[in-house]
Each structure stands twice: as structure tokens, then as C-alpha cells.
Design a protein around this motif. Structure first.
Motif, PDB file in Angstrom:
ATOM      1  N   THR A  91       0.866  -1.189   0.000  1.00 33.84           N
ATOM      2  CA  THR A  91       0.000   0.000   0.000  1.00 33.84           C
ATOM      3  C   THR A  91       0.895   1.229   0.000  1.00 33.84           C
ATOM      4  O   THR A  91       2.116   1.122   0.129  1.00 33.84           O
ATOM      5  CB  THR A  91      -0.910   0.071   1.246  1.00 33.84           C
ATOM      6  OG1 THR A  91      -0.119   0.412   2.399  1.00 33.84           O
ATOM      7  CG2 THR A  91      -1.637  -1.235   1.487  1.00 33.84           C
ATOM      8  N   ALA A  92       0.285   2.386  -0.110  1.00 39.53           N
ATOM      9  CA  ALA A  92       1.038   3.624   0.076  1.00 39.53           C
ATOM     10  C   ALA A  92       1.504   3.706   1.533  1.00 39.53           C
ATOM     11  O   ALA A  92       0.883   3.123   2.431  1.00 39.53           O
ATOM     12  CB  ALA A  92       0.169   4.827  -0.268  1.00 39.53           C
ATOM     13  N   ALA A  93       2.605   4.408   1.767  1.00 38.40           N
ATOM     14  CA  ALA A  93       3.110   4.585   3.122  1.00 38.40           C
ATOM     15  C   ALA A  93       2.170   5.490   3.917  1.00 38.40           C
ATOM     16  O   ALA A  93       1.634   6.469   3.398  1.00 38.40           O
ATOM     17  CB  ALA A  93       4.508   5.182   3.090  1.00 38.40           C
ATOM     18  N   LEU A  94       1.983   5.151   5.193  1.00 35.32           N
ATOM     19  CA  LEU A  94       1.056   5.866   6.065  1.00 35.32           C
ATOM     20  C   LEU A  94       1.817   6.648   7.132  1.00 35.32           C
ATOM     21  O   LEU A  94       2.819   6.158   7.663  1.00 35.32           O
ATOM     22  CB  LEU A  94       0.122   4.874   6.758  1.00 35.32           C
ATOM     23  CG  LEU A  94      -0.657   3.938   5.845  1.00 35.32           C
ATOM     24  CD1 LEU A  94      -1.186   2.748   6.632  1.00 35.32           C
ATOM     25  CD2 LEU A  94      -1.801   4.703   5.189  1.00 35.32           C
ATOM     26  N   PRO A  95       1.366   7.855   7.475  1.00 26.93           N
ATOM     27  CA  PRO A  95       2.001   8.588   8.572  1.00 26.93           C
ATOM     28  C   PRO A  95       1.990   7.749   9.846  1.00 26.93           C
ATOM     29  O   PRO A  95       1.005   7.070  10.141  1.00 26.93           O
ATOM     30  CB  PRO A  95       1.132   9.836   8.711  1.00 26.93           C
ATOM     31  CG  PRO A  95       0.480  10.002   7.375  1.00 26.93           C
ATOM     32  CD  PRO A  95       0.258   8.614   6.865  1.00 26.93           C
ATOM     33  N   LEU A  96       3.091   7.797  10.608  1.00 27.89           N
ATOM     34  CA  LEU A  96       3.223   6.993  11.812  1.00 27.89           C
ATOM     35  C   LEU A  96       3.401   7.912  13.018  1.00 27.89           C
ATOM     36  O   LEU A  96       4.519   8.321  13.328  1.00 27.89           O
ATOM     37  CB  LEU A  96       4.417   6.035  11.683  1.00 27.89           C
ATOM     38  CG  LEU A  96       4.661   5.088  12.866  1.00 27.89           C
ATOM     39  CD1 LEU A  96       3.471   4.147  13.049  1.00 27.89           C
ATOM     40  CD2 LEU A  96       5.937   4.283  12.652  1.00 27.89           C
ATOM     41  N   PRO A  97       2.315   8.227  13.707  1.00 29.08           N
ATOM     42  CA  PRO A  97       2.421   9.114  14.869  1.00 29.08           C
ATOM     43  C   PRO A  97       2.914   8.363  16.105  1.00 29.08           C
ATOM     44  O   PRO A  97       2.949   7.130  16.125  1.00 29.08           O
ATOM     45  CB  PRO A  97       0.981   9.596  15.065  1.00 29.08           C
ATOM     46  CG  PRO A  97       0.142   8.480  14.529  1.00 29.08           C
ATOM     47  CD  PRO A  97       0.928   7.870  13.399  1.00 29.08           C
ATOM     48  N   LYS A  98       3.282   9.106  17.126  1.00 34.21           N
ATOM     49  CA  LYS A  98       3.682   8.457  18.368  1.00 34.21           C
ATOM     50  C   LYS A  98       2.443   8.139  19.192  1.00 34.21           C
ATOM     51  O   LYS A  98       1.370   8.720  19.009  1.00 34.21           O
ATOM     52  CB  LYS A  98       4.634   9.339  19.166  1.00 34.21           C
ATOM     53  CG  LYS A  98       4.025  10.619  19.737  1.00 34.21           C
ATOM     54  CD  LYS A  98       5.073  11.361  20.564  1.00 34.21           C
ATOM     55  CE  LYS A  98       4.486  12.635  21.179  1.00 34.21           C
ATOM     56  NZ  LYS A  98       5.484  13.348  22.015  1.00 34.21           N
ATOM     57  N   GLY A  99       2.577   7.158  20.081  1.00 34.96           N
ATOM     58  CA  GLY A  99       1.492   6.803  20.981  1.00 34.96           C
ATOM     59  C   GLY A  99       0.409   5.961  20.358  1.00 34.96           C
ATOM     60  O   GLY A  99      -0.740   5.995  20.814  1.00 34.96           O
ATOM     61  N   VAL A 100       0.765   5.166  19.328  1.00 33.69           N
ATOM     62  CA  VAL A 100      -0.245   4.316  18.688  1.00 33.69           C
ATOM     63  C   VAL A 100       0.251   2.877  18.636  1.00 33.69           C
ATOM     64  O   VAL A 100       1.440   2.593  18.822  1.00 33.69           O
ATOM     65  CB  VAL A 100      -0.591   4.797  17.258  1.00 33.69           C
ATOM     66  CG1 VAL A 100      -1.152   6.205  17.288  1.00 33.69           C
ATOM     67  CG2 VAL A 100       0.631   4.707  16.343  1.00 33.69           C
ATOM     68  N   HIS A 101      -0.696   1.971  18.373  1.00 31.56           N
ATOM     69  CA  HIS A 101      -0.373   0.563  18.169  1.00 31.56           C
ATOM     70  C   HIS A 101      -0.740   0.199  16.742  1.00 31.56           C
ATOM     71  O   HIS A 101      -1.856   0.464  16.282  1.00 31.56           O
ATOM     72  CB  HIS A 101      -1.149  -0.329  19.144  1.00 31.56           C
ATOM     73  CG  HIS A 101      -0.918  -1.789  18.932  1.00 31.56           C
ATOM     74  ND1 HIS A 101      -1.759  -2.565  18.163  1.00 31.56           N
ATOM     75  CD2 HIS A 101       0.064  -2.616  19.362  1.00 31.56           C
ATOM     76  CE1 HIS A 101      -1.308  -3.809  18.139  1.00 31.56           C
ATOM     77  NE2 HIS A 101      -0.206  -3.871  18.863  1.00 31.56           N
ATOM     78  N   VAL A 102       0.211  -0.406  16.027  1.00 33.29           N
ATOM     79  CA  VAL A 102       0.006  -0.766  14.625  1.00 33.29           C
ATOM     80  C   VAL A 102       0.068  -2.279  14.477  1.00 33.29           C
ATOM     81  O   VAL A 102       0.972  -2.929  15.010  1.00 33.29           O
ATOM     82  CB  VAL A 102       1.074  -0.120  13.714  1.00 33.29           C
ATOM     83  CG1 VAL A 102       0.806  -0.481  12.244  1.00 33.29           C
ATOM     84  CG2 VAL A 102       1.097   1.386  13.891  1.00 33.29           C
ATOM     85  N   ARG A 103      -0.909  -2.819  13.750  1.00 33.34           N
ATOM     86  CA  ARG A 103      -0.917  -4.244  13.441  1.00 33.34           C
ATOM     87  C   ARG A 103      -1.023  -4.403  11.931  1.00 33.34           C
ATOM     88  O   ARG A 103      -1.918  -3.829  11.305  1.00 33.34           O
ATOM     89  CB  ARG A 103      -2.094  -4.952  14.114  1.00 33.34           C
ATOM     90  CG  ARG A 103      -2.188  -6.449  13.758  1.00 33.34           C
ATOM     91  CD  ARG A 103      -3.468  -7.076  14.270  1.00 33.34           C
ATOM     92  NE  ARG A 103      -3.518  -7.068  15.718  1.00 33.34           N
ATOM     93  CZ  ARG A 103      -4.467  -6.480  16.435  1.00 33.34           C
ATOM     94  NH1 ARG A 103      -5.456  -5.839  15.824  1.00 33.34           N
ATOM     95  NH2 ARG A 103      -4.454  -6.522  17.757  1.00 33.34           N
ATOM     96  N   VAL A 104      -0.100  -5.169  11.367  1.00 38.46           N
ATOM     97  CA  VAL A 104      -0.145  -5.522   9.952  1.00 38.46           C
ATOM     98  C   VAL A 104      -0.410  -7.013   9.867  1.00 38.46           C
ATOM     99  O   VAL A 104       0.287  -7.812  10.503  1.00 38.46           O
ATOM    100  CB  VAL A 104       1.183  -5.187   9.246  1.00 38.46           C
ATOM    101  CG1 VAL A 104       1.119  -5.596   7.775  1.00 38.46           C
ATOM    102  CG2 VAL A 104       1.482  -3.697   9.364  1.00 38.46           C
ATOM    103  N   SER A 105      -1.412  -7.404   9.116  1.00 43.16           N
ATOM    104  CA  SER A 105      -1.762  -8.817   9.031  1.00 43.16           C
ATOM    105  C   SER A 105      -1.980  -9.215   7.576  1.00 43.16           C
ATOM    106  O   SER A 105      -2.306  -8.391   6.720  1.00 43.16           O
ATOM    107  CB  SER A 105      -3.017  -9.127   9.854  1.00 43.16           C
ATOM    108  OG  SER A 105      -4.104  -8.301   9.469  1.00 43.16           O
ATOM    109  N   ALA A 106      -1.775 -10.514   7.328  1.00 43.26           N
ATOM    110  CA  ALA A 106      -1.981 -11.065   5.989  1.00 43.26           C
ATOM    111  C   ALA A 106      -2.528 -12.471   6.132  1.00 43.26           C
ATOM    112  O   ALA A 106      -2.052 -13.253   6.968  1.00 43.26           O
ATOM    113  CB  ALA A 106      -0.669 -11.091   5.201  1.00 43.26           C
TER     114      ALA A 106
END
Length: 261
Positions: A235-250
Motif C-alpha cells: 500500500t502507500a506509506a502511512l504517517p506513523l504518529p507516536k502513541g499508537v499501536h500498529v498491526r499488519v496482518s496477511a
């Protein structure tokens, strides 16, 4: 341009980019002051990595860039680019990324390959498959050292293809899953923010691995057992702010997670 002047220029650009990354600030683009071609830009990239190695880091893989046709057209190129990964860039699965030292971080979902046997040069799909010891869902953290992520092709190559960090989910048996057309989902704090397909990576991530082997040979390197290859973004790159939880799944590959502070 003399060879000594050229070497001095490469060293100066490498120092500028490396010091900017260490300080978490932007740097002037090399092409703002010099006529830099891609070959020389790759020399700058290697010099940046050599500075990191001198500080105790180790090269553990490569990342592929411009693996979508749209991005190639946007940048006016007809081939992928690559950057080098070091152990200091690897983020522990489920770990925490400190964004304080980053300038303008972004994140994108990827497919990763674990190299099981040496791979270099012009290889067939069958040879590439045999060299893979594992496949996983992954993410890459990008962080351009140039203001507003604005750069030319030589600039981004010199800046190690905007590499800043990466994480990899559990390795899966490459014979048990076909990475050619997997759905990928990115969630931030449990909210879906992007979906894509691994087919966006050159039509099949395996083609990116084949390209990595070719580029490695051109640089006098080989993809070594234990190395990781990030095949490119789904995908296009997404802004990554502080204080968040990111999950990438496939589907079929599981998930890779990271929190930021």
C-alpha cells in the motif's frame, strides 16, 4: 571530475546524511549541489552503511523500493531500487519504536523473505524459491532525511531508500503459502486504515526477490543465509504518529505488531 574529488564528494554526502539521521533532522539533498547519478548515489548509500557498521551495526538484509508500477512512473524509472538493512533497524516483534529520533516517520505493509541459501545474480523463479527458508508478513518504517519527503531518484538512493526500521512477524514455511496475491490489512489502534494485496509488489513478491539477487550481484554482494529481504510495499506509506499501536496482518501469514512512543 577527478577520482579523489569524487571520493571526497561521496564521503561528504554520506557524512551529511548519516549525521542528519543521528540528529533526527533533515538534510540538504545531494542533487541540490551536485550532478549525482544513480551509480554514485549507491556509493553514497554504501558509505552511509559503512559508517553504521563502524559503530558496531551489522548488515542483515535488503529492502526493495519502487516495486509498484505507479511509483516507477511517478519517479520516471523503469527498475526497482534497494537499500541495506542493519540489525539496529530491526524492531522486536510486538516491541516499541521510539519516534523521538525520527523526522517524518511513515509505515507500510510488506512481505518478507528469509534467505536460506546464498542467492545472487540472474536467477530463475525456481532458484529463488529454493533459496527461501521462510516468508512472513512485515512492515517497514520509512523516514526521509529530506524535507517533506521530496527527492529525486539519486537523492533517495543515497538516503538508503528512506530506510529507518522494520519488523517481521513469525516466519512461515514457504511451501505452505503462496505469497503472490495475499490480502494485507493495516490497523492503527484497532481501526483499519489501509488494505492492499501482495500482488501490488511487482505482480508477485517473488519477482522482487529475483530483482534483489540481480542488484546484489551488481553491487558485488550476495543475499546470504539469515538475511531478510523486504519485498516492497503493498500500500502507500502511512504517517506513523507516536502513541499508537500498529498491526499488519496477511491471510495465511499471521501478523506483525509495533507500538510507538
Amino acid at each position: 571530475m577527478s577520482a579523489s574529488h569524487d571520493a571526497d564528494l561521496v564521503a561528504a554526502f554520506a557524512a551529511r546524511l548519516d549525521e542528519a539521521a543521528l540528529a533526527g533532522r533533515t538534510a540538504e539533498r545531494p542533487t541540490d549541489t551536485a550532478d549525482l547519478d544513480p551509480a554514485t548515489a549507491y556509493r553514497v548509500q554504501r558509505a552511509v552503511i559503512e559508517r553504521r557498521i563502524a559503530r558496531g551495526e551489522a548488515t542483515i538484509g535488503v529492502k526493495m523500493g519502487f516495486t509498484s508500477r505507479a511509483k516507477m512512473i511517478q519517479m520516471g524509472v523503469d527498475d526497482v531500487i534497494w537499500g541495506l538493512l542493519t540489525d539496529a533497524m530491526l524492531i522486536e516483534e510486538g516491541g516499541v519504536l521510539d519516534t523521538a529520533g525520527l523526522i517524518q516517520p511513515r509505515i507500510e505493509p510488506e512481505i518478507a523473505f528469509l534467505i536460506g541459501r546464498p542467492l545472487s545474480g540472474e536467477v530463475t523463479p525456481a532458484e529463488a524459491v529454493r533459496a527461501v527458508a521462510g516468508v512472513a508478513v512485515a512492515y517497514e518504517v520509512l523516514d526521509s532525511r529530506y524535507a517533506d519527503f521530496a527527492f529525486t531518484l539519486p537523492d533517495v538512493i543515497a538516503d538508503n531508500a528512506s530506510a529507518a526500521g522494520f519488523g517481521v512477524g513469525p516466519w512461515q514455511d514457504p511451501g505452505a503459502v503462496d505469497p503472490a496475491n495475499l490480502g494485507l490489512l493495516v490497523e492503527i489502534d484497532g481501526r483499519p486504515v489501509a488494505t492492499g494485496s501482495s500482488a501490488a509488489i511487482l505482480g508477485n513478491p517473488l519477482r522482487s526477490l529475483i530483482a534483489a539477487a540481480r542488484l546484489a550481484a551488481g553491487a558485488g554482494l550476495e543475499l546470504r543465509p539469515g538475511w531478510i529481504v523486504l519485498a516492497g510495499a503493498a500500500t502507500a506509506a502511512l504517517p506513523l504518529p507516536k502513541g499508537v499501536h500498529v498491526r499488519v496482518s496477511a491471510a495465511g501469514l499471521g501478523r506483525a505488531e509495533v507500538s510507538t512512543r
